[in-house]
Design a protein around this motif. Structure first.
Motif, PDB file in Angstrom:
ATOM      1  N   SER A  25       0.838  -1.204   0.000  1.00 26.27           N
ATOM      2  CA  SER A  25       0.000   0.000   0.000  1.00 26.27           C
ATOM      3  C   SER A  25       0.870   1.250   0.000  1.00 26.27           C
ATOM      4  N   ARG A  26       1.909   1.220   0.815  1.00 29.18           N
ATOM      5  CA  ARG A  26       2.815   2.373   0.890  1.00 29.18           C
ATOM      6  C   ARG A  26       3.551   2.560  -0.439  1.00 29.18           C
ATOM      7  N   ALA A  27       3.982   1.451  -1.045  1.00 33.84           N
ATOM      8  CA  ALA A  27       4.652   1.547  -2.345  1.00 33.84           C
ATOM      9  C   ALA A  27       3.704   2.129  -3.396  1.00 33.84           C
ATOM     10  N   GLU A  28       2.454   1.723  -3.355  1.00 32.41           N
ATOM     11  CA  GLU A  28       1.461   2.243  -4.300  1.00 32.41           C
ATOM     12  C   GLU A  28       1.239   3.740  -4.066  1.00 32.41           C
ATOM     13  N   GLY A  60       2.085   9.235  -5.647  1.00 36.83           N
ATOM     14  CA  GLY A  60       2.663  10.541  -5.342  1.00 36.83           C
ATOM     15  C   GLY A  60       3.647  10.986  -6.410  1.00 36.83           C
ATOM     16  N   LEU A  61       4.487  10.038  -6.875  1.00 40.40           N
ATOM     17  CA  LEU A  61       5.435  10.376  -7.942  1.00 40.40           C
ATOM     18  C   LEU A  61       4.699  10.717  -9.235  1.00 40.40           C
ATOM     19  N   ALA A  62       3.646   9.939  -9.528  1.00 41.18           N
ATOM     20  CA  ALA A  62       2.860  10.224 -10.733  1.00 41.18           C
ATOM     21  C   ALA A  62       2.193  11.596 -10.615  1.00 41.18           C
ATOM     22  N   MET A  63       1.649  11.891  -9.426  1.00 38.60           N
ATOM     23  CA  MET A  63       1.024  13.204  -9.215  1.00 38.60           C
ATOM     24  C   MET A  63       2.062  14.315  -9.319  1.00 38.60           C
ATOM     25  N   ALA A  64       3.269  14.058  -8.809  1.00 40.39           N
ATOM     26  CA  ALA A  64       4.332  15.057  -8.909  1.00 40.39           C
ATOM     27  C   ALA A  64       4.697  15.297 -10.373  1.00 40.39           C
ATOM     28  N   GLU A  65       4.771  14.218 -11.164  1.00 40.13           N
ATOM     29  CA  GLU A  65       5.062  14.371 -12.591  1.00 40.13           C
ATOM     30  C   GLU A  65       3.937  15.136 -13.288  1.00 40.13           C
ATOM     31  N   THR A  66       2.704  14.799 -12.947  1.00 40.62           N
ATOM     32  CA  THR A  66       1.557  15.496 -13.521  1.00 40.62           C
ATOM     33  C   THR A  66       1.585  16.972 -13.133  1.00 40.62           C
TER      34      THR A  66
END
Length: 178
Positions: free
Chosen positions: A49-52, A57-63
């Protein structure tokens, strides 16, 4: 006392009993089994869950970064448009000011020409008035001179003819001299 040679303490040496080693190994294996059975699943679920969440979070940061770049490009484009519009407004204002200045110059030239023409007309009118006055005075002098030369009074008809003839001669002389 502590370091006195007469009082030495006995050194304890632990003894390893094979029974207790076996009990400890069985105890450790049971603990490992129960921990794996009861805690391993929830721990792995929590880690997954934490990895997901980290991936999200990384995807949101990229977005967000992409959105930031897009907004930055949009702001730059809007600023460029605003600068271009401001330059166009400045150019139109300059052209309008130049046109207004040209219009004012044209009006001033027209007004100056009108004033100059009025001055010419006034000068011509004053000139004509002076000539008329001069004719009148000259006519009086001519009549007086003619009556003295002739030694007699001149009647009105003769008087008028003499005046007109003298005036015409005087006007011819003035136009030739002027």
């Amino acid at each position: 006392m502590l370091f006195s040679p007469g009082l030495q303490e006995e050194v304890f040496v632990p003894a390893v009993h094979p029974f207790w080693v076996l009990v400890s190994i069985v105890n450790f294996l049971l603990l490992l089994y129960f921990m794996r059975r009861l805690l391993w699943g929830p721990i792995m679920t929590m880690l997954a869950s934490r990895a997901e969440k980290i991936r999200e979070g990384l995807a949101m940061a990229e977005t967000a970064k992409a959105e930031h770049e897009r907004i930055k490009a949009e702001v730059e484009r809007l600023l460029a448009d605003a600068r271009r519009d401001a330059q166009a407004i400045a150019d139109r204002t300059t052209q309008a000011a130049d046109a207004a200045a040209a219009d004012i110059r044209a009006q001033a030239k027209t007004e100056a020409d009108r004033i100059r023409e009025r001055g010419r007309e006034d000068a011509k009118q004053l000139h004509d008035q002076a000539l008329a006055q001069l004719r009148t005075e000259l006519a009086g002098m001519v009549v007086l001179a003619a009556s003295r030369v002739l030694g007699r009074e001149v009647d009105a008809q003769q008087h008028r003819e003499l005046i007109d003839k003298s005036l015409d001669e005087a006007a011819a002389q003035l136009t030739e001299g002027g």
